[in-house]
Enzyme design. Structure first.
Site, PDB file in Angstrom:
ATOM      1  N   GLU A 174      10.280  12.344  77.722  1.00 28.59           N
ATOM      2  CA  GLU A 174      10.487  10.906  77.881  1.00 28.59           C
ATOM      3  C   GLU A 174       9.140  10.178  77.977  1.00 28.59           C
ATOM      4  O   GLU A 174       9.035   9.008  77.591  1.00 28.59           O
ATOM      5  CB  GLU A 174      11.365  10.651  79.107  1.00 28.59           C
ATOM      6  N   HIS A 195      11.301   4.551  69.989  1.00 29.77           N
ATOM      7  CA  HIS A 195      11.544   5.470  71.108  1.00 29.77           C
ATOM      8  C   HIS A 195      11.859   6.880  70.588  1.00 29.77           C
ATOM      9  O   HIS A 195      11.204   7.854  70.962  1.00 29.77           O
ATOM     10  CB  HIS A 195      12.702   4.940  71.967  1.00 29.77           C
ATOM     11  N   GLU A 196      12.848   6.960  69.700  1.00 28.32           N
ATOM     12  CA  GLU A 196      13.212   8.276  69.164  1.00 28.32           C
ATOM     13  C   GLU A 196      12.057   8.839  68.332  1.00 28.32           C
ATOM     14  O   GLU A 196      11.827  10.040  68.330  1.00 28.32           O
ATOM     15  CB  GLU A 196      14.497   8.200  68.337  1.00 28.32           C
ATOM     16  N   HIS A 226       9.821  10.738  70.607  1.00 28.00           N
ATOM     17  CA  HIS A 226      10.342  12.091  70.863  1.00 28.00           C
ATOM     18  C   HIS A 226      10.048  12.995  69.667  1.00 28.00           C
ATOM     19  O   HIS A 226       9.659  14.151  69.809  1.00 28.00           O
ATOM     20  CB  HIS A 226      11.866  12.045  71.062  1.00 28.00           C
TER      21      HIS A 226
END
Ligand code: ZN
Length: 500
Positions: free
Chosen positions: A294, A264-265, A268
């Site tokens: 997001e 997830h990170e 980003h």
């Protein structure tokens, strides 16, 4: 770049340096800083941010901005010069509309509110937080008044996090999504429960860490321009496109936590590392809106890393890391376990089907709070009633209910919808990527993600902060934000998994 825009950029560059320096301090606070450093660090951060704010809102900025505006009036809307000026104008108007006295009162209310919230959560007493929440909401209503709006005070608050989106638009999108999700959740709940017991065995910390590094490297995260550390609440931060840092957390009894928070990170971070180097130290650097940001993290986390083709490649590797825990577990069982759908009380632990239902609750309560339709004292009851309605469960206490999120304690109202907007956009982008590259997912079975990353670089990342989410979707894909692609994706994936 025209002369006047260059002068404006030169004037603002030191402000971006100050902001980056504050970001380093904040990263350090969450990753390295000893406990007792908090007070001094708060002062240091406050000094840097107020210096940046003062410089940014100065008359000098106003003059340079006006001069640059007259120069770019006839230039291409999407070009670097016109976009720079437009993006700066948007922030400048927002920051100068809010009186300094209000910012000071907000800062004070937030720091007291945070302490009260933490105590209320620990002791499960909403009453401890209630007067603070009242003050925080009142201040947000005041803020909305200064920012201005035509239809709903919530419009002004939402616009700070997701420009060009209105409350009415979000209501329509969420309404459509809710109509599709609530029955899907019920159908899944009627199916036999999924076996995921093996995920609660003990998984070695260092091996988990090594596996997350391998995943980050493979998806294209550049360790020469970044690093991963540990943090209790994982986040990504960037000081330039050449220094973009991620964090993760490791739970020995839940390896999926580190895997999906790293990816997830990483999503980003790929966005930030994809910001053109030429944009560094300018208003165009980095990722655009919270929703777009997001969309990137969710796309990598859900559409990619929770897919079966992905685990064709990575499951044997994970098994080799953890033979005692996984050698007797089949790929199918593992894949189903990491996609288990279960209505739960805590948003951050929710699966991708139920996640957005948690956001609807917050969005509806926030709107009613800022108009005064909902009294702060009635928040716990309103919260619990909605959890029962949407998820079929009632929190046993407020700590597991309306006190679970940090956002309100910081006075952040209008932020939550961006999570769901990100989920919607991720599904839209993924649908577009698959339409253009029908064999895309075959690459994952080889641990190959370059085609997807190049596509994201070309369609999204290269624009930096030039466009709002609706603008970007319109320009690149001739479409608007829509709920259907996410519903289609979820319905298809979970019908197969749960044999609906
Ligand atoms: Zn995120």
């Amino acid at each position: 770049m025209s002369d006047k825009v260059t002068s404006l950029n030169q004037h603002l560059a030191p402000i971006f340096d100050l902001q980056a320096a504050a970001a380093v301090l904040s990263w350090d606070q969450q990753v390295n800083m000893p406990e007792q450093g908090t007070e001094a660090r708060s002062n240091q951060l406050a000094t840097l941010t107020s210096m940046a704010h003062e410089l940014f809102t100065s008359d000098e900025t106003r003059k340079l901005l006006e001069a640059a505006e007259s120069e770019v009036a006839n230039l291409d809307y999407g070009g670097d010069a016109a976009s720079t000026v437009r993006v700066i104008r948007r922030s400048f108007d927002k920051e100068t509309k809010i009186p300094t006295t209000l910012v000071e009162r907000e800062t004070r209310a937030a720091s007291q509110g945070f302490v009260a919230w933490r105590k209320a959560r620990e002791t499960d007493t909403f009453a401890t937080f209630e007067p603070h929440l009242q003050e925080l909401i009142d201040l947000q209503v005041e803020r909305a008044g200064h920012l201005g709006y035509t239809e709903h005070p919530y419009d002004a608050l939402l616009d700070q996090y997701e420009p060009d989106m209105t409350t009415a638009q979000v209501e329509a999108l969420f309404g459509e999504l809710k109509e599709g999700l609530v029955p899907l959740v019920r159908e899944i709940a009627a199916q036999p429960e999924v076996n995921d017991d093996f995920l609660s065995l003990t998984y070695d910390d260092q091996k988990q860490w090594d596996f997350t590094l391998l995943l980050l490297r493979d998806i294209g995260y550049d360790f020469k321009r970044g690093r991963q550390d540990r943090a209790p609440h994982p986040f990504t931060t960037e000081f330039s496109s050449a220094d973009v840092r991620v964090t993760t957390r490791i739970h020995p009894g839940a390896p999926q936590s580190a895997i999906f928070s790293s990816v997830h990170e990483g999503g980003h971070a790929l966005y930030e590392q994809g910001s053109p180097e030429a944009f560094d130290r300018t208003a165009l650097a980095g990722g655009a809106t919270l929703g777009l940001h997001e969309s990137q993290s969710r796309l990598w986390e859900n559409q990619v890393a929770r897919s079966l083709p992905f685990w064709y490649h990575y499951y044997p590797i994970l098994q080799a890391f953890f033979p005692d825990q996984l050698s007797s577990i089949s790929l199918t069982t593992f894949h189903h376990a990491i996609n288990k759908v279960q209505p739960s009380l805590i948003r951050v632990e929710a699966d991708e089907v139920t996640y957005n239902l948690h956001i609807f609750v917050r969005f509806e309560l926030e709107k009613a709070l800022v108009t005064g339709e909902l009294k702060v004292a009635d928040v716990p009851d309103a919260w619990n009633a909605r959890y029962e309605e949407y998820l079929g469960i009632t929190p046993p206490n407020d700590a597991l209910g309306c006190l679970q999120d940090i956002h309100w304690s910081h006075g952040m109202v209008g932020y939550f919808p961006t999570y769901t907007l990100g989920n919607l956009i991720s599904a839209q982008l993924y649908e577009q990527a698959l339409a253009g590259m029908p064999d895309l997912e075959e690459n994952y079975t080889q641990g190959e993600f370059e085609p997807l990353l190049s596509w994201l670089r070309d369609r999204i990342h290269k624009h930096g902060r030039k466009f709002t989410a609706p603008e970007l979707l319109e320009r690149e894909f001739n479409t608007q934000i829509s709920a259907q692609p996410l519903l289609t994706y979820l319905r298809k994936k979970y019908s197969e998994l749960y044999k609906l």
